[in-house]
Design a protein around this motif. Sequence first.
Motif, mmCIF file in Angstrom:
data_model
loop_
_atom_site.group_PDB
_atom_site.id
_atom_site.type_symbol
_atom_site.label_atom_id
_atom_site.label_comp_id
_atom_site.label_asym_id
_atom_site.label_seq_id
_atom_site.Cartn_x
_atom_site.Cartn_y
_atom_site.Cartn_z
ATOM 1 N N LEU A 47 0.842 -1.188 0.000
ATOM 2 C CA LEU A 47 0.000 0.000 0.000
ATOM 3 C C LEU A 47 0.884 1.247 0.000
ATOM 4 O O LEU A 47 1.785 1.378 0.830
ATOM 5 C CB LEU A 47 -0.925 0.000 1.215
ATOM 6 N N HIS A 48 0.620 2.144 -0.934
ATOM 7 C CA HIS A 48 1.426 3.360 -1.069
ATOM 8 C C HIS A 48 0.686 4.526 -0.418
ATOM 9 O O HIS A 48 -0.044 5.271 -1.083
ATOM 10 C CB HIS A 48 1.723 3.640 -2.542
ATOM 11 N N PHE A 49 0.885 4.679 0.869
ATOM 12 C CA PHE A 49 0.265 5.785 1.598
ATOM 13 C C PHE A 49 1.082 7.064 1.389
ATOM 14 O O PHE A 49 2.287 7.021 1.110
ATOM 15 C CB PHE A 49 0.193 5.472 3.084
ATOM 16 N N TYR A 50 0.410 8.190 1.557
ATOM 17 C CA TYR A 50 1.112 9.487 1.465
ATOM 18 C C TYR A 50 0.523 10.441 2.491
ATOM 19 O O TYR A 50 -0.692 10.686 2.498
ATOM 20 C CB TYR A 50 0.978 10.080 0.061
ATOM 21 N N ASP A 51 1.372 10.938 3.377
ATOM 22 C CA ASP A 51 0.946 11.887 4.402
ATOM 23 C C ASP A 51 1.044 13.293 3.819
ATOM 24 O O ASP A 51 2.138 13.849 3.692
ATOM 25 C CB ASP A 51 1.835 11.749 5.644
#
Length: 352
Positions: A47-51
């Motif tokens: 999963l490629h999360f981005y904050d």
Amino acid sequence: MRKKKTNWILYLAAFLLVLWPLSQKIYLSQYFTKVILHPQKTGITTLHFYDVERKRPVVTEIWYPIDPETPSINPLGMWVRCGEARDAVLSNQKQTYPLVVLSHGHGGDRFNIAWLAEVLAANGYIVASMDHYGNTWNNKIPEFYIKTWERPKDVSFVIDQILHNSLFQDRVNQNRIGFSGYSLGATTGLWIAGACVKEIEQSTFQQICNQQLGKTVYLDKLKETDFKQVFQSFHDQRISAFFVMAPALGWMFTEQSLKKIQPPFYIVASKQDEIAPLEQNAKWFAKIMNRVSLKILKGNANHYTFLNRATSVGKRFLHPKFYEDPQGVDRKKIQESLAKEAVLFFNQMPSQ
């Protein structure tokens, strides 16, 4: 005669169980729990999360239980891993599963302790392991080598994302969330549990960082860095149990904050650890904190014994210190033992 003897043993066992004081909180069930130590395969997805707020990518690998008939393939890479059923359907054997979040060591990556993630997943856990941006072997950014406080933020951010992710939001038991970390990842766990950083001069900080983090923290970068955030609390109350290996930077935290930590900790360390010396780190934490079990690996096991075993590909790219064990050390056997203890520990994880 044998029948009478057998009955006598059963009566005695029943009598002792009745008298066993519940206040000791020793659960016999853990000794009879069957733990899968050699999983053939697990579910896995990236999963490629981005904050957005921190402008920070948080790439996360998720291991999870699958049904036995699910097909899998043997993964490629630098680390020895079991079969992968990539993006497979999560098993419906249970409605929800506990979650364990992993944090890698300094300059590592999300696969460094995949041996633990695989065993946990095979025993009924959803496991999330993230890359700490700027502090991985393939993405070294000195600024983030210093900003270690971004790590506990990553952990809390990943928990937020998983609990709102369409694949997992309805399948995670939100009352049973655990944490495991290695080296600087173990230190990350202490931060999340409520440990707070004490005031320290930059010159001392530089000296100790060079000792325990390697010569990657430079004085010019220290002078440019705003350290105000380091003194904040990063306590995440959703995490109720911590299994940490080779914790480092014991000098960094106040005794007062360590004494206030409530969740149970299982700390593992080795006597021959030159990166995070036993006396100043694991033993010191165990002496100060209240609910701690300390396991010390005997013999020649060192700081890198906790890393995955390397494949033939990994041995071409990695420094030998990461995969060559000292004489008498069986890394596979040690990790199997620790994985079993981790499963039993998290099985007793208190609900929030």
